[in-house]
Write a protein that holds these residues in place. Structure first.
Motif, PDB file in Angstrom:
ATOM      1  N   GLU A   8      -0.517 -36.968 -43.600  1.00  0.00           N
ATOM      2  CA  GLU A   8      -1.265 -37.035 -42.349  1.00  0.00           C
ATOM      3  C   GLU A   8      -0.610 -38.035 -41.399  1.00  0.00           C
ATOM      4  O   GLU A   8      -0.019 -39.024 -41.826  1.00  0.00           O
ATOM      5  N   GLY A   9      -0.697 -37.734 -40.113  1.00  0.00           N
ATOM      6  CA  GLY A   9      -0.151 -38.624 -39.105  1.00  0.00           C
ATOM      7  C   GLY A   9       1.327 -38.432 -38.821  1.00  0.00           C
ATOM      8  O   GLY A   9       1.914 -39.186 -38.049  1.00  0.00           O
ATOM      9  N   LYS A  10       1.940 -37.437 -39.437  1.00  0.00           N
ATOM     10  CA  LYS A  10       3.374 -37.182 -39.237  1.00  0.00           C
ATOM     11  C   LYS A  10       3.638 -36.009 -38.299  1.00  0.00           C
ATOM     12  O   LYS A  10       4.772 -35.615 -38.112  1.00  0.00           O
ATOM     13  N   GLY A  11       2.579 -35.422 -37.744  1.00  0.00           N
ATOM     14  CA  GLY A  11       2.754 -34.313 -36.814  1.00  0.00           C
ATOM     15  C   GLY A  11       2.765 -32.932 -37.452  1.00  0.00           C
ATOM     16  O   GLY A  11       2.929 -31.931 -36.757  1.00  0.00           O
ATOM     17  N   ILE A  12       2.610 -32.871 -38.762  1.00  0.00           N
ATOM     18  CA  ILE A  12       2.636 -31.587 -39.462  1.00  0.00           C
ATOM     19  C   ILE A  12       1.469 -30.706 -39.030  1.00  0.00           C
ATOM     20  O   ILE A  12       1.643 -29.522 -38.737  1.00  0.00           O
ATOM     21  N   GLY A  13       0.278 -31.265 -38.965  1.00  0.00           N
ATOM     22  CA  GLY A  13      -0.896 -30.494 -38.540  1.00  0.00           C
ATOM     23  C   GLY A  13      -0.745 -29.999 -37.115  1.00  0.00           C
ATOM     24  O   GLY A  13      -1.068 -28.848 -36.809  1.00  0.00           O
ATOM     25  N   SER A  14      -0.226 -30.833 -36.247  1.00  0.00           N
ATOM     26  CA  SER A  14      -0.018 -30.427 -34.848  1.00  0.00           C
ATOM     27  C   SER A  14       0.993 -29.297 -34.750  1.00  0.00           C
ATOM     28  O   SER A  14       0.797 -28.341 -33.996  1.00  0.00           O
ATOM     29  N   LEU A  15       2.068 -29.391 -35.513  1.00  0.00           N
ATOM     30  CA  LEU A  15       3.081 -28.343 -35.493  1.00  0.00           C
ATOM     31  C   LEU A  15       2.513 -27.023 -36.017  1.00  0.00           C
ATOM     32  O   LEU A  15       2.691 -25.972 -35.389  1.00  0.00           O
ATOM     33  N   LEU A  16       1.835 -27.067 -37.160  1.00  0.00           N
ATOM     34  CA  LEU A  16       1.230 -25.853 -37.708  1.00  0.00           C
ATOM     35  C   LEU A  16       0.220 -25.256 -36.736  1.00  0.00           C
ATOM     36  O   LEU A  16       0.178 -24.041 -36.533  1.00  0.00           O
ATOM     37  N   HIS A  17      -0.587 -26.098 -36.120  1.00  0.00           N
ATOM     38  CA  HIS A  17      -1.584 -25.658 -35.150  1.00  0.00           C
ATOM     39  C   HIS A  17      -0.918 -24.953 -33.977  1.00  0.00           C
ATOM     40  O   HIS A  17      -1.316 -23.861 -33.575  1.00  0.00           O
ATOM     41  N   HIS A  18       0.113 -25.567 -33.431  1.00  0.00           N
ATOM     42  CA  HIS A  18       0.799 -25.035 -32.257  1.00  0.00           C
ATOM     43  C   HIS A  18       1.452 -23.678 -32.564  1.00  0.00           C
ATOM     44  O   HIS A  18       1.275 -22.716 -31.809  1.00  0.00           O
ATOM     45  N   VAL A  19       2.169 -23.602 -33.660  1.00  0.00           N
ATOM     46  CA  VAL A  19       2.833 -22.355 -34.047  1.00  0.00           C
ATOM     47  C   VAL A  19       1.809 -21.254 -34.299  1.00  0.00           C
ATOM     48  O   VAL A  19       1.978 -20.110 -33.869  1.00  0.00           O
ATOM     49  N   MET A  20       0.733 -21.610 -34.993  1.00  0.00           N
ATOM     50  CA  MET A  20      -0.307 -20.639 -35.316  1.00  0.00           C
ATOM     51  C   MET A  20      -0.968 -20.093 -34.050  1.00  0.00           C
ATOM     52  O   MET A  20      -1.125 -18.874 -33.909  1.00  0.00           O
ATOM     53  N   LEU A  21      -1.343 -20.964 -33.118  1.00  0.00           N
ATOM     54  CA  LEU A  21      -1.992 -20.487 -31.895  1.00  0.00           C
ATOM     55  C   LEU A  21      -1.043 -19.718 -30.996  1.00  0.00           C
ATOM     56  O   LEU A  21      -1.435 -18.705 -30.404  1.00  0.00           O
ATOM     57  N   ASP A  22       0.200 -20.148 -30.910  1.00  0.00           N
ATOM     58  CA  ASP A  22       1.174 -19.382 -30.140  1.00  0.00           C
ATOM     59  C   ASP A  22       1.306 -17.966 -30.691  1.00  0.00           C
ATOM     60  O   ASP A  22       1.307 -16.989 -29.935  1.00  0.00           O
ATOM     61  N   TRP A  23       1.414 -17.848 -32.006  1.00  0.00           N
ATOM     62  CA  TRP A  23       1.549 -16.522 -32.610  1.00  0.00           C
ATOM     63  C   TRP A  23       0.278 -15.702 -32.390  1.00  0.00           C
ATOM     64  O   TRP A  23       0.344 -14.546 -31.970  1.00  0.00           O
ATOM     65  N   TYR A  24      -0.882 -16.294 -32.668  1.00  0.00           N
ATOM     66  CA  TYR A  24      -2.148 -15.571 -32.543  1.00  0.00           C
ATOM     67  C   TYR A  24      -2.295 -15.000 -31.128  1.00  0.00           C
ATOM     68  O   TYR A  24      -2.574 -13.810 -30.962  1.00  0.00           O
ATOM     69  N   PHE A  25      -2.102 -15.829 -30.124  1.00  0.00           N
ATOM     70  CA  PHE A  25      -2.307 -15.363 -28.753  1.00  0.00           C
ATOM     71  C   PHE A  25      -1.160 -14.484 -28.244  1.00  0.00           C
ATOM     72  O   PHE A  25      -1.296 -13.848 -27.205  1.00  0.00           O
ATOM     73  N   SER A  26      -0.070 -14.391 -28.994  1.00  0.00           N
ATOM     74  CA  SER A  26       0.958 -13.401 -28.666  1.00  0.00           C
ATOM     75  C   SER A  26       0.560 -12.019 -29.186  1.00  0.00           C
ATOM     76  O   SER A  26       1.113 -11.008 -28.768  1.00  0.00           O
ATOM     77  N   GLN A  27      -0.425 -11.991 -30.101  1.00  0.00           N
ATOM     78  CA  GLN A  27      -0.889 -10.740 -30.697  1.00  0.00           C
ATOM     79  C   GLN A  27      -2.156 -10.196 -30.037  1.00  0.00           C
ATOM     80  O   GLN A  27      -2.396  -8.994 -30.042  1.00  0.00           O
ATOM     81  N   THR A  28      -2.980 -11.084 -29.513  1.00  0.00           N
ATOM     82  CA  THR A  28      -4.279 -10.696 -28.954  1.00  0.00           C
ATOM     83  C   THR A  28      -4.750 -11.738 -27.948  1.00  0.00           C
ATOM     84  O   THR A  28      -4.313 -12.894 -27.994  1.00  0.00           O
ATOM     85  N   ARG A  29      -5.666 -11.315 -27.081  1.00  0.00           N
ATOM     86  CA  ARG A  29      -6.305 -12.249 -26.141  1.00  0.00           C
ATOM     87  C   ARG A  29      -7.733 -12.582 -26.588  1.00  0.00           C
ATOM     88  O   ARG A  29      -8.462 -13.276 -25.873  1.00  0.00           O
ATOM     89  N   GLU A  30      -8.128 -12.078 -27.747  1.00  0.00           N
ATOM     90  CA  GLU A  30      -9.470 -12.356 -28.267  1.00  0.00           C
ATOM     91  C   GLU A  30      -9.647 -13.851 -28.527  1.00  0.00           C
ATOM     92  O   GLU A  30      -8.731 -14.518 -29.025  1.00  0.00           O
ATOM     93  N   THR A  31     -10.824 -14.359 -28.207  1.00  0.00           N
ATOM     94  CA  THR A  31     -11.138 -15.760 -28.477  1.00  0.00           C
ATOM     95  C   THR A  31     -11.034 -16.028 -29.973  1.00  0.00           C
ATOM     96  O   THR A  31     -11.511 -15.244 -30.789  1.00  0.00           O
ATOM     97  N   LEU A  32     -10.385 -17.129 -30.304  1.00  0.00           N
ATOM     98  CA  LEU A  32     -10.205 -17.547 -31.691  1.00  0.00           C
ATOM     99  C   LEU A  32     -11.284 -18.570 -32.035  1.00  0.00           C
ATOM    100  O   LEU A  32     -11.659 -19.386 -31.201  1.00  0.00           O
ATOM    101  N   TRP A  33     -11.784 -18.505 -33.273  1.00  0.00           N
ATOM    102  CA  TRP A  33     -12.810 -19.476 -33.673  1.00  0.00           C
ATOM    103  C   TRP A  33     -12.473 -20.059 -35.042  1.00  0.00           C
ATOM    104  O   TRP A  33     -11.694 -19.504 -35.810  1.00  0.00           O
ATOM    105  N   LEU A  34     -13.099 -21.195 -35.321  1.00  0.00           N
ATOM    106  CA  LEU A  34     -12.994 -21.833 -36.632  1.00  0.00           C
ATOM    107  C   LEU A  34     -14.250 -22.647 -36.855  1.00  0.00           C
ATOM    108  O   LEU A  34     -15.021 -22.891 -35.917  1.00  0.00           O
ATOM    109  N   SER A  35     -14.452 -23.053 -38.088  1.00  0.00           N
ATOM    110  CA  SER A  35     -15.577 -23.940 -38.371  1.00  0.00           C
ATOM    111  C   SER A  35     -15.100 -25.079 -39.260  1.00  0.00           C
ATOM    112  O   SER A  35     -14.133 -24.934 -40.019  1.00  0.00           O
ATOM    113  N   THR A  36     -15.785 -26.202 -39.117  1.00  0.00           N
ATOM    114  CA  THR A  36     -15.463 -27.371 -39.925  1.00  0.00           C
ATOM    115  C   THR A  36     -16.708 -28.242 -40.042  1.00  0.00           C
ATOM    116  O   THR A  36     -17.618 -28.158 -39.217  1.00  0.00           O
ATOM    117  N   ALA A  37     -16.731 -29.069 -41.053  1.00  0.00           N
ATOM    118  CA  ALA A  37     -17.866 -29.967 -41.253  1.00  0.00           C
ATOM    119  C   ALA A  37     -17.905 -31.014 -40.143  1.00  0.00           C
ATOM    120  O   ALA A  37     -16.855 -31.457 -39.673  1.00  0.00           O
TER     121      ALA A  37
END
Length: 107
Positions: free
Chosen positions: A37-66
């Motif tokens: 944690e704190g090394k930018g791994i989560g940010s990188l994964l997040h960025h790549v994942m959202l870029d890919w997702y929104f290249s496939q669809t314009r549907e709103t993306l959702w998630l849940s967390t505690a």
């Protein structure tokens, strides 16, 4: 196929992963090993994942967390909008295509 996943590997050790589902329009997982944690791994994964997702669809993306977790703080900092509760115990967050495009370069 119904989605896609990514893995961050450092020195033959998996340090994080993310998975997004195109059918249900949600993030299944975004996890980083606590020692990484704190090394930018989560940010990188997040960025790549959202870029890919929104290249496939314009549907709103959702998630849940505690609530009151590091994950909640992470998603708020990444620009996700709180959208009520999910299953009475978790916060639901949403990201639209237009909002992602407007904030994606700020990390």
């Amino acid at each position: 196929w119904r989605g896609k996943g990514w893995v961050c590997q450092v020195d033959n050790t998996i340090e994080g992963f993310s998975i997004v589902d195109l059918n249900s329009h949600n993030v299944w997982a975004l996890f980083v090993h606590p020692q990484s944690e704190g090394k930018g791994i989560g940010s990188l994964l997040h960025h790549v994942m959202l870029d890919w997702y929104f290249s496939q669809t314009r549907e709103t993306l959702w998630l849940s967390t505690a609530p009151h977790t590091r994950a909640e703080t992470f998603y708020r900092k990444k620009g996700w909008a709180e959208a009520g509760m999910h299953n009475a115990r978790e916060l639901r967050f949403e990201m639209t295509s237009s909002h992602w495009k407007s904030i994606r370069g700020r990390d």
